[in-house]
Enzyme design. Sequence first.
Site, PDB file in Angstrom:
ATOM      1  N   THR A 104      60.315  64.206  61.617  1.00  0.00           N
ATOM      2  CA  THR A 104      60.712  64.871  62.851  1.00  0.00           C
ATOM      3  C   THR A 104      61.309  66.243  62.546  1.00  0.00           C
ATOM      4  O   THR A 104      61.720  66.518  61.424  1.00  0.00           O
ATOM      5  CB  THR A 104      61.742  63.996  63.593  1.00  0.00           C
ATOM      6  OG1 THR A 104      61.219  62.673  63.702  1.00  0.00           O
ATOM      7  CG2 THR A 104      62.061  64.503  64.981  1.00  0.00           C
ATOM      8  N   THR A 158      58.125  65.285  66.976  1.00  0.00           N
ATOM      9  CA  THR A 158      57.805  64.461  65.807  1.00  0.00           C
ATOM     10  C   THR A 158      56.313  64.171  65.710  1.00  0.00           C
ATOM     11  O   THR A 158      55.613  64.095  66.719  1.00  0.00           O
ATOM     12  CB  THR A 158      58.579  63.127  65.848  1.00  0.00           C
ATOM     13  OG1 THR A 158      58.373  62.428  64.624  1.00  0.00           O
ATOM     14  CG2 THR A 158      58.139  62.255  67.008  1.00  0.00           C
ATOM     15  N   GLN A 204      52.223  57.935  66.201  1.00  0.00           N
ATOM     16  CA  GLN A 204      53.326  57.318  66.919  1.00  0.00           C
ATOM     17  C   GLN A 204      53.187  55.814  67.105  1.00  0.00           C
ATOM     18  O   GLN A 204      54.150  55.140  67.450  1.00  0.00           O
ATOM     19  CB  GLN A 204      53.477  57.970  68.295  1.00  0.00           C
ATOM     20  CG  GLN A 204      54.065  59.377  68.239  1.00  0.00           C
ATOM     21  CD  GLN A 204      55.455  59.398  67.655  1.00  0.00           C
ATOM     22  OE1 GLN A 204      55.649  59.939  66.585  1.00  0.00           O
ATOM     23  NE2 GLN A 204      56.416  58.813  68.325  1.00  0.00           N
ATOM     24  N   ASP A 255      55.828  53.693  65.719  1.00  0.00           N
ATOM     25  CA  ASP A 255      57.155  53.600  66.331  1.00  0.00           C
ATOM     26  C   ASP A 255      57.311  52.327  67.158  1.00  0.00           C
ATOM     27  O   ASP A 255      58.400  52.036  67.642  1.00  0.00           O
ATOM     28  CB  ASP A 255      57.429  54.822  67.212  1.00  0.00           C
ATOM     29  CG  ASP A 255      58.209  55.899  66.473  1.00  0.00           C
ATOM     30  OD1 ASP A 255      58.649  55.633  65.352  1.00  0.00           O
ATOM     31  OD2 ASP A 255      58.358  57.005  67.021  1.00  0.00           O
ATOM     32  N   SER A 280      61.381  55.957  70.371  1.00  0.00           N
ATOM     33  CA  SER A 280      61.826  56.827  69.287  1.00  0.00           C
ATOM     34  C   SER A 280      63.350  56.844  69.284  1.00  0.00           C
ATOM     35  O   SER A 280      63.994  56.164  70.092  1.00  0.00           O
ATOM     36  CB  SER A 280      61.276  58.249  69.460  1.00  0.00           C
ATOM     37  OG  SER A 280      62.065  58.974  70.377  1.00  0.00           O
ATOM     38  N   GLY A 284      65.462  62.791  61.564  1.00  0.00           N
ATOM     39  CA  GLY A 284      66.120  61.764  60.766  1.00  0.00           C
ATOM     40  C   GLY A 284      65.769  60.345  61.142  1.00  0.00           C
ATOM     41  O   GLY A 284      66.436  59.404  60.713  1.00  0.00           O
ATOM     42  N   GLY A 285      64.717  60.147  61.972  1.00  0.00           N
ATOM     43  CA  GLY A 285      64.322  58.788  62.310  1.00  0.00           C
ATOM     44  C   GLY A 285      65.444  58.037  62.993  1.00  0.00           C
ATOM     45  O   GLY A 285      66.148  58.566  63.847  1.00  0.00           O
TER      46      GLY A 285
END
Length: 330
Positions: free
Chosen positions: A128, A146, A165, A168, A194, A218-219
């Site tokens: 991201t 992202t 994605q 996710d 997310s 940073g997830g």
Amino acid sequence: TYRAYYVCSMSPPSSGGIGVLSTLGILENFNLGLHAPSQVDLEGGKPSVMGVHLVAEAERLAYADRDKYVADTDFVPLPGGSADTLLNKTYMRSRANLIDFSRSMGTAVAGDFGVPPVGIDKTVEHGTTHYSIVDKDGNVASMTTTVESTLGSYHMSHGIMLNNQLTDFSANPLDPLTNAPVANRVAPGKRPRSTMAPTLVFNGNQPGDFLMATGSPGGGTIIQYVVKTVVGALDWGLDAQQATSLVDFGATNSPSTNVGGEHPNVDITNGGNNDPLILGLRALGHTVATGAQSSGISTIIRKPASGGPILTGGADPRREGIVLGDTFTP
């Protein structure tokens, strides 16, 4: 609202906004000003043991609710059909009452809202970037974007890297412990969850008087990076660069508490036994993880000056990124 401020962040299917606002709502019940960093320098100084403890405990509680309840609301409504159920002041106070000043809770339990059983999702997220912008007319943008993991799907179209994605979503549609369906399970037409949390802060109890824009890649740890920066600025009086550069710390809903070992104000030699912050957290029952953090925070803070308000910026030294400005008055 958070203390004397109005905070806006991202709605579902991102869990970042609810995670950030839930953490702040819990922390509002404590006087964080008593637990500011010491030896404040250009890197934000040395966080206090109790400051990190309270923030990490609040995040455990916020992540517990986030992991269980937040997904695409077109498919899985939030408890009560509104984010207010998770964020109202009364509920936040009840969550704050679960925090023990003398001991870490380790793993928090999500709130019980009488909804059908929902599984817990621990999906790991990656890949991201974030930027914050204020233009000459005072318009503000806080944008997180992202492609998921590095290089997304590894396919490019017309110069644009395509994302992946799908990862996710929860890899397992059922909770392996309870066999309950996970809110973030995959479904046709469903948007994946997310943790992006682009955030704007305004003075007062409504939007209008812009104070701060921030956000980070940073997830799943984005919530921690944004909370640290907002608390650093609003509660501890750090400037834009100090709040951005401050040691990354916090916790997901697990016994492990992150303290960014890459930071110059953290001593990880001898297993961290030479660092008073790490030792203090361990004494409170935290399992401290000192791995390097991957934040990429970018922050703008509007502050008063003799000639009128000015914009100040901070770029995270942990990744590429710079502060750019002009000479106009916002």
